[in-house]
Design a protein around this motif. Sequence first.
Motif, PDB file in Angstrom:
ATOM      1  N   ARG A   1       0.826  -1.212   0.000  1.00  8.13           N
ATOM      2  CA  ARG A   1       0.000   0.000   0.000  1.00  8.13           C
ATOM      3  C   ARG A   1       0.860   1.261   0.000  1.00  8.13           C
ATOM      4  NH1 ARG A   1      -3.605   1.040   4.571  1.00  8.13           N
ATOM      5  NH2 ARG A   1      -4.700   2.448   3.153  1.00  8.13           N
ATOM      6  N   LEU A   2       1.960   1.227   0.742  1.00 10.74           N
ATOM      7  CA  LEU A   2       2.736   2.441   0.976  1.00 10.74           C
ATOM      8  C   LEU A   2       4.044   2.494   0.191  1.00 10.74           C
ATOM      9  CD1 LEU A   2       2.316   2.586   4.862  1.00 10.74           C
ATOM     10  CD2 LEU A   2       0.912   3.721   3.134  1.00 10.74           C
ATOM     11  N   GLY A   3       4.430   1.376  -0.419  1.00 13.12           N
ATOM     12  CA  GLY A   3       5.758   1.277  -1.005  1.00 13.12           C
ATOM     13  C   GLY A   3       5.974   2.024  -2.291  1.00 13.12           C
ATOM     14  N   ALA A   4       4.911   2.546  -2.915  1.00 11.65           N
ATOM     15  CA  ALA A   4       5.101   3.308  -4.155  1.00 11.65           C
ATOM     16  C   ALA A   4       5.976   4.531  -3.902  1.00 11.65           C
ATOM     17  CB  ALA A   4       3.751   3.724  -4.733  1.00 11.65           C
ATOM     18  N   VAL A   5       5.923   5.063  -2.691  1.00  6.71           N
ATOM     19  CA  VAL A   5       6.822   6.150  -2.267  1.00  6.71           C
ATOM     20  C   VAL A   5       7.882   5.513  -1.376  1.00  6.71           C
ATOM     21  CG1 VAL A   5       7.008   8.331  -1.023  1.00  6.71           C
ATOM     22  CG2 VAL A   5       4.968   7.846  -2.394  1.00  6.71           C
ATOM     23  N   ARG A   6       9.135   5.514  -1.839  1.00  8.24           N
ATOM     24  CA  ARG A   6      10.171   4.714  -1.173  1.00  8.24           C
ATOM     25  C   ARG A   6      10.321   5.042   0.300  1.00  8.24           C
ATOM     26  NH1 ARG A   6      15.872   3.528  -3.942  1.00  8.24           N
ATOM     27  NH2 ARG A   6      14.396   2.335  -5.226  1.00  8.24           N
ATOM     28  N   ARG A   7      10.391   6.330   0.643  1.00  9.25           N
ATOM     29  CA  ARG A   7      10.628   6.682   2.044  1.00  9.25           C
ATOM     30  C   ARG A   7       9.493   6.173   2.933  1.00  9.25           C
ATOM     31  NH1 ARG A   7       8.790  11.368  -0.335  1.00  9.25           N
ATOM     32  NH2 ARG A   7       6.987  12.349   0.673  1.00  9.25           N
ATOM     33  N   ASN A   8       8.263   6.159   2.397  1.00  2.00           N
ATOM     34  CA  ASN A   8       7.135   5.661   3.180  1.00  2.00           C
ATOM     35  C   ASN A   8       7.162   4.143   3.292  1.00  2.00           C
ATOM     36  OD1 ASN A   8       6.251   8.228   3.651  1.00  2.00           O
ATOM     37  ND2 ASN A   8       4.710   8.220   2.036  1.00  2.00           N
ATOM     38  N   GLY A   9       7.570   3.478   2.200  1.00  2.00           N
ATOM     39  CA  GLY A   9       7.685   2.029   2.249  1.00  2.00           C
ATOM     40  C   GLY A   9       8.741   1.582   3.245  1.00  2.00           C
ATOM     41  N   VAL A  10       9.899   2.264   3.230  1.00  2.00           N
ATOM     42  CA  VAL A  10      10.968   1.930   4.168  1.00  2.00           C
ATOM     43  C   VAL A  10      10.533   2.240   5.596  1.00  2.00           C
ATOM     44  CG1 VAL A  10      13.307   2.512   4.912  1.00  2.00           C
ATOM     45  CG2 VAL A  10      12.808   2.207   2.475  1.00  2.00           C
ATOM     46  N   ALA A  11       9.863   3.374   5.801  1.00  2.00           N
ATOM     47  CA  ALA A  11       9.375   3.719   7.143  1.00  2.00           C
ATOM     48  C   ALA A  11       8.378   2.682   7.633  1.00  2.00           C
ATOM     49  CB  ALA A  11       8.731   5.104   7.126  1.00  2.00           C
ATOM     50  N   CYS A  12       7.506   2.222   6.751  1.00  2.00           N
ATOM     51  CA  CYS A  12       6.544   1.175   7.111  1.00  2.00           C
ATOM     52  C   CYS A  12       7.282  -0.107   7.494  1.00  2.00           C
ATOM     53  CB  CYS A  12       5.590   0.919   5.943  1.00  2.00           C
ATOM     54  SG  CYS A  12       4.368  -0.374   6.252  1.00  2.00           S
ATOM     55  N   ALA A  13       8.310  -0.468   6.714  1.00  2.00           N
ATOM     56  CA  ALA A  13       9.097  -1.668   7.007  1.00  2.00           C
ATOM     57  C   ALA A  13       9.744  -1.564   8.383  1.00  2.00           C
ATOM     58  CB  ALA A  13      10.162  -1.870   5.933  1.00  2.00           C
ATOM     59  N   LEU A  14      10.283  -0.389   8.709  1.00  2.00           N
ATOM     60  CA  LEU A  14      10.911  -0.197  10.016  1.00  2.00           C
ATOM     61  C   LEU A  14       9.864  -0.220  11.135  1.00  2.00           C
ATOM     62  CD1 LEU A  14      13.533   2.565   9.135  1.00  2.00           C
ATOM     63  CD2 LEU A  14      13.917   0.108   9.429  1.00  2.00           C
ATOM     64  N   GLY A  15       8.664   0.282  10.847  1.00  2.00           N
ATOM     65  CA  GLY A  15       7.586   0.198  11.825  1.00  2.00           C
ATOM     66  C   GLY A  15       7.195  -1.244  12.100  1.00  2.00           C
ATOM     67  N   ILE A  16       7.129  -2.043  11.047  1.00  2.00           N
ATOM     68  CA  ILE A  16       6.812  -3.466  11.196  1.00  2.00           C
ATOM     69  C   ILE A  16       7.853  -4.146  12.071  1.00  2.00           C
ATOM     70  CG2 ILE A  16       6.760  -5.666   9.944  1.00  2.00           C
ATOM     71  CD1 ILE A  16       5.474  -4.035   7.602  1.00  2.00           C
ATOM     72  N   MET A  17       9.123  -3.835  11.819  1.00  2.00           N
ATOM     73  CA  MET A  17      10.176  -4.463  12.615  1.00  2.00           C
ATOM     74  C   MET A  17      10.206  -3.920  14.045  1.00  2.00           C
ATOM     75  SD  MET A  17      11.505  -7.001  11.331  1.00  2.00           S
ATOM     76  CE  MET A  17      12.677  -7.152  12.689  1.00  2.00           C
ATOM     77  N   SER A  18       9.747  -2.690  14.239  1.00  2.00           N
ATOM     78  CA  SER A  18       9.608  -2.181  15.617  1.00  2.00           C
ATOM     79  C   SER A  18       8.597  -3.031  16.372  1.00  2.00           C
ATOM     80  CB  SER A  18       9.161  -0.714  15.603  1.00  2.00           C
ATOM     81  OG  SER A  18      10.120   0.111  14.968  1.00  2.00           O
ATOM     82  N   GLY A  19       7.485  -3.361  15.695  1.00  2.00           N
ATOM     83  CA  GLY A  19       6.491  -4.228  16.315  1.00  2.00           C
ATOM     84  C   GLY A  19       7.028  -5.613  16.577  1.00  2.00           C
ATOM     85  N   ASN A  20       7.739  -6.176  15.590  1.00  2.00           N
ATOM     86  CA  ASN A  20       8.321  -7.507  15.777  1.00  2.00           C
ATOM     87  C   ASN A  20       9.312  -7.519  16.938  1.00  2.00           C
ATOM     88  OD1 ASN A  20       7.163  -9.334  13.891  1.00  2.00           O
ATOM     89  ND2 ASN A  20       8.279  -8.341  12.232  1.00  2.00           N
ATOM     90  N   THR A  21      10.058  -6.422  17.086  1.00  2.00           N
ATOM     91  CA  THR A  21      11.015  -6.343  18.197  1.00  2.00           C
ATOM     92  C   THR A  21      10.292  -6.439  19.538  1.00  2.00           C
ATOM     93  OG1 THR A  21      12.496  -4.943  16.875  1.00  2.00           O
ATOM     94  CG2 THR A  21      12.816  -4.946  19.271  1.00  2.00           C
ATOM     95  N   LEU A  22       9.167  -5.743  19.642  1.00  2.00           N
ATOM     96  CA  LEU A  22       8.394  -5.803  20.886  1.00  2.00           C
ATOM     97  C   LEU A  22       7.887  -7.217  21.150  1.00  2.00           C
ATOM     98  CD1 LEU A  22       6.380  -2.455  20.613  1.00  2.00           C
ATOM     99  CD2 LEU A  22       8.367  -2.947  22.057  1.00  2.00           C
TER     100      LEU A  22
END
Length: 215
Positions: A29-50
């Motif tokens: 959904r968000l990856g068409a804009v690279r910075r948003n796709g990368v930010a989303c990926a880092l958010g996902i990994m923030s959740g996985n870290t928790l």
Amino acid sequence: MTGGALLSILVAWLLAIASPGPDLVQILRLGAVRRNGVACALGIMSGNTLWIVASMVGLSALIDAVPWVLTALFLVGGAFLAWMGQVALRGGLAERRSAGTTVSATPTTTAERVSTLGAWRLGLMTNLANPKALVFFGAVFAGFVPPDTGWTTRLIILAVMLVTGIAWFVAVAVMVSVPALSRRLQAAGPWIDVIAGVVFLVLGVILVGEGLLEL
């Protein structure tokens, strides 16, 4: 811990994050804009870290002792996924209805409208809303990490999972932001929102249903 056990954890982890699910749908959904796709990926990994840290400090054991905690996670997480699904579905349908009827210089797709911080937050909340992640981590640590495993080994496991997880999700975000694919994703943005909305709604209903069955 043996090298074989660590390798088993890594293989199970890679299979889990590479399989289709809410996290990958959100990146599309968000990856068409690279910075948003990368930010989303880092958010996902923030959740996985928790989730990983929670499993390491004994949340899985707490759920075994107090089963209603997992029930609550299923109900709350499922409700949030369903809410996010109806927002995406309504937004996608609205974009489809307005497509071609107006000409505007303002962003029209979700990937363009959301801020970088908003993309990170969506990735984080999407991951945390799926309590099945806890079930996975509980199974992994219960099956491969003995209770007497030292914290040095646990931190090594955490580091390996973080590095491989970030590499995978960021790689996916970068791949979908390649100009040729990015243009296609932007053009198909409304349909991606519609499909993502349906996926989130279905998963949310399933999670709520599982939670209700546990009551």
